[in-house]
Design an enzyme around this catalytic site. Structure first.
Site, PDB file in Angstrom:
ATOM      1  N   LYS A  85      -5.075  19.496  30.657  1.00 24.29           N
ATOM      2  CA  LYS A  85      -6.155  20.409  30.251  1.00 24.29           C
ATOM      3  C   LYS A  85      -6.771  21.154  31.434  1.00 24.29           C
ATOM      4  CE  LYS A  85      -7.595  18.705  25.776  1.00 24.29           C
ATOM      5  NZ  LYS A  85      -6.834  17.453  25.555  1.00 24.29           N
ATOM      6  N   GLU A 107     -16.690  23.401  23.528  1.00 21.72           N
ATOM      7  CA  GLU A 107     -16.839  22.411  22.473  1.00 21.72           C
ATOM      8  C   GLU A 107     -15.756  21.373  22.710  1.00 21.72           C
ATOM      9  OE1 GLU A 107     -13.215  23.380  21.277  1.00 21.72           O
ATOM     10  OE2 GLU A 107     -14.649  24.994  21.590  1.00 21.72           O
ATOM     11  N   SER A 374       1.774  14.597  28.577  1.00 19.20           N
ATOM     12  CA  SER A 374       0.601  15.465  28.767  1.00 19.20           C
ATOM     13  C   SER A 374      -0.558  14.773  29.468  1.00 19.20           C
ATOM     14  CB  SER A 374       0.146  16.006  27.407  1.00 19.20           C
ATOM     15  OG  SER A 374      -0.038  14.949  26.481  1.00 19.20           O
TER      16      SER A 374
HETATM   17  C1  LIG Z   1      -6.104  17.213  24.431  1.00 15.44           C
HETATM   18  C2  LIG Z   1      -4.820  16.548  24.681  1.00 15.44           C
HETATM   19  C3  LIG Z   1      -3.669  16.853  23.937  1.00 15.44           C
HETATM   20  C4  LIG Z   1      -3.672  17.821  22.780  1.00 15.44           C
HETATM   21  O1  LIG Z   1      -3.997  19.128  23.093  1.00 15.44           O
HETATM   22  P1  LIG Z   1      -2.945  20.314  23.085  1.00 15.44           P
HETATM   23  O2  LIG Z   1      -3.785  21.527  23.195  1.00 15.44           O
HETATM   24  O3  LIG Z   1      -2.195  20.239  21.793  1.00 15.44           O
HETATM   25  O4  LIG Z   1      -2.066  20.126  24.253  1.00 15.44           O
HETATM   26  C5  LIG Z   1      -2.488  16.240  24.280  1.00 15.44           C
HETATM   27  N1  LIG Z   1      -2.425  15.325  25.274  1.00 15.44           N
HETATM   28  C6  LIG Z   1      -3.509  14.994  26.000  1.00 15.44           C
HETATM   29  C7  LIG Z   1      -3.360  13.996  27.081  1.00 15.44           C
HETATM   30  C8  LIG Z   1      -4.745  15.586  25.726  1.00 15.44           C
HETATM   31  O5  LIG Z   1      -5.816  15.249  26.452  1.00 15.44           O
END
Ligand SMILES: *Cc1c(COP(=O)(O)O)cnc(C)c1O
Length: 392
Positions: A85, A107, A374
């Site tokens: 993020k 938000e 992610s």
């Molecule tokens: C917020 C988050 C997501 C989901 O958000 P996307 O906008 O779909 O990428 C996925 N993995 C992690 C670790 C997150 O913090």
């Protein structure tokens, strides 16, 4: 894409009063996008502050155990703040500074985007106010603590069902009132144009790096690129690196929660309908009367009731496919990665991993599944323990 339209999806479905701020943002963003000085500063922060580039890691033991394709992780979990993020919040904060806005608002649902925004607000010395549903403020106390520690103000929203969709409305209301000096930082590839495109551009560093790293390490591209989809920012960032490579199958993975048929899930493409949410036309979870439904998933970060408009378009055109993975499958994949590879993945990312674990055994040994990890899972430990206890 065409002015923020992805087929029938996207656009700018906002109150008349928000058209001015959106046009101002659009003009400023596309000017910045073409300005080498802006891109240089962005790249420098990704390198010096986030710690990019993030490596790719071959899962040797896990792949051997599955006996098929090789699973390779793109390690967004190693970024500063532990997830993807921050790539986006740095980009938007830089743009805010360029536009002369002094205050950031956001938000947040699970609180991860709130933390990523509070982080860059501190870095740039800007005041930051985060809207969060009152129920989420209770459920996500550690992230509320982090935001406050970083100097942000957290507003608990008690309207409606006191969750993310109500926080989104409050943030839009703040923006209308204070657009002269305020920048609204959106945390995923959703919202009105130009947000989906801008967030994709900022996150596309994931796919660009991964593509080059695969070519360097394996001398070829992956067969499939797989990412979890909440609003869709890490997925669209990964996919962006491979759009022109027809041989690379793109796979998004939604949260099926307790199963799509139970209605308790967060799978907007697999289980939603066309509607308008957060200023864009998209697929979302709604009741027959059009009211937005609260999502459910064991992983709080996938709890976004809509999905970025470009994903709906990629789904319709067939360029990407969208699977759905249940809580149980995601938690099992979480355990596998911990024990086979010594990596604790975020529960969100575990959804993408679970899909790769399903696919790998059906594929030839020389094929490659690239999975976007992610984020890291330290934040999820208590949640996972409670989940396992509830299962007995
Ligand atoms: C917020 C988050 C997501 C989901 O958000 P996307 O906008 O779909 O990428 C996925 N993995 C992690 C670790 C997150 O913090």
């Amino acid at each position: 894409m065409n002015n923020g339209h992805y087929g029938q999806y996207g656009g700018q479905y906002v109150a008349e009063t928000l058209m001015g701020p959106l046009k101002e943002l659009e003009a400023a963003y596309f000017e910045a996008k073409d300005d080498p000085a802006f891109q240089r500063e962005f790249a420098e922060l990704l390198h010096d502050y986030v710690g990019r580039e993030s490596p790719i890691t071959v899962c040797r033991r896990l792949s051997e155990k599955l006996g098929g394709a090789t699973i390779v992780l793109k390690r967004e979990d190693l970024n500063h703040t532990g997830a993807h993020k921050v790539n986006n919040t740095i980009g938007q904060a830089l743009l805010a500074k360029r536009m002369g806005k002094r205050r950031l608002i956001a938000e947040t649902g699970a609180g991860m985007h709130g933390v990523a925004t509070a982080t860059v607000a501190a870095l740039f010395g800007m005041p930051c106010e985060v809207y969060m549903g009152a129920i989420d403020v209770d459920r996500q106390a550690p992230n509320v603590g982090r935001m406050r520690m970083l100097g942000a103000t957290v507003h608990a929203v008690t309207e409606g069902s006191a969750t993310l969709k109500d926080a989104m409305n409050e943030a839009l209301r703040d923006w209308v009132t204070n657009c002269d000096d305020t920048f609204y930082v959106i945390g995923t590839a959703a919202g009105p144009h130009p947000y989906p495109e801008m967030v994709k551009d900022f996150q596309s560093v994931i796919g660009r790096e991964a593509r080059r790293q695969c070519l360097e390490k394996f001398g070829r591209l992956p067969d499939q690129a797989i990412a979890c989809v909440g609003g869709g920012s890490n997925a669209i960032g990964l996919f962006a690196g491979f759009f022109d490579d027809a041989s690379v199958k793109l796979v998004g993975v939604e949260a099926a929660g307790k199963g799509i048929s139970t209605g308790e899930h967060a799978a907007s493409i697999n289980g939603g309908r066309l509607g308008v949410l957060h200023g864009a036309k998209t697929m979302l979870l709604q009741r027959p009367d059009g009211n937005v439904i609260d999502t459910y998933s064991v992983s709080a970060g996938l709890d976004y009731p809509g999905v970025g408009p470009e994903h709906c378009y990629l789904h319709d055109t067939g360029r990407a496919e969208y699977a759905a993975v249940t809580d149980d499958e995601a938690v099992a994949a979480f355990d596998e990665l911990c024990r086979c590879e010594g990596i604790i993945p975020a529960l969100e990312s575990s959804h993408a991993l679970a899909e790769a674990i399903k696919r790998a055994p059906t594929m030839p040994k020389d094929s490659i599944l690239l999975v976007c990890l992610s984020g890291r899972g330290d934040k999820d430990l208590e949640n996972i323990e409670n989940y396992k206890k509830s299962k007995g």
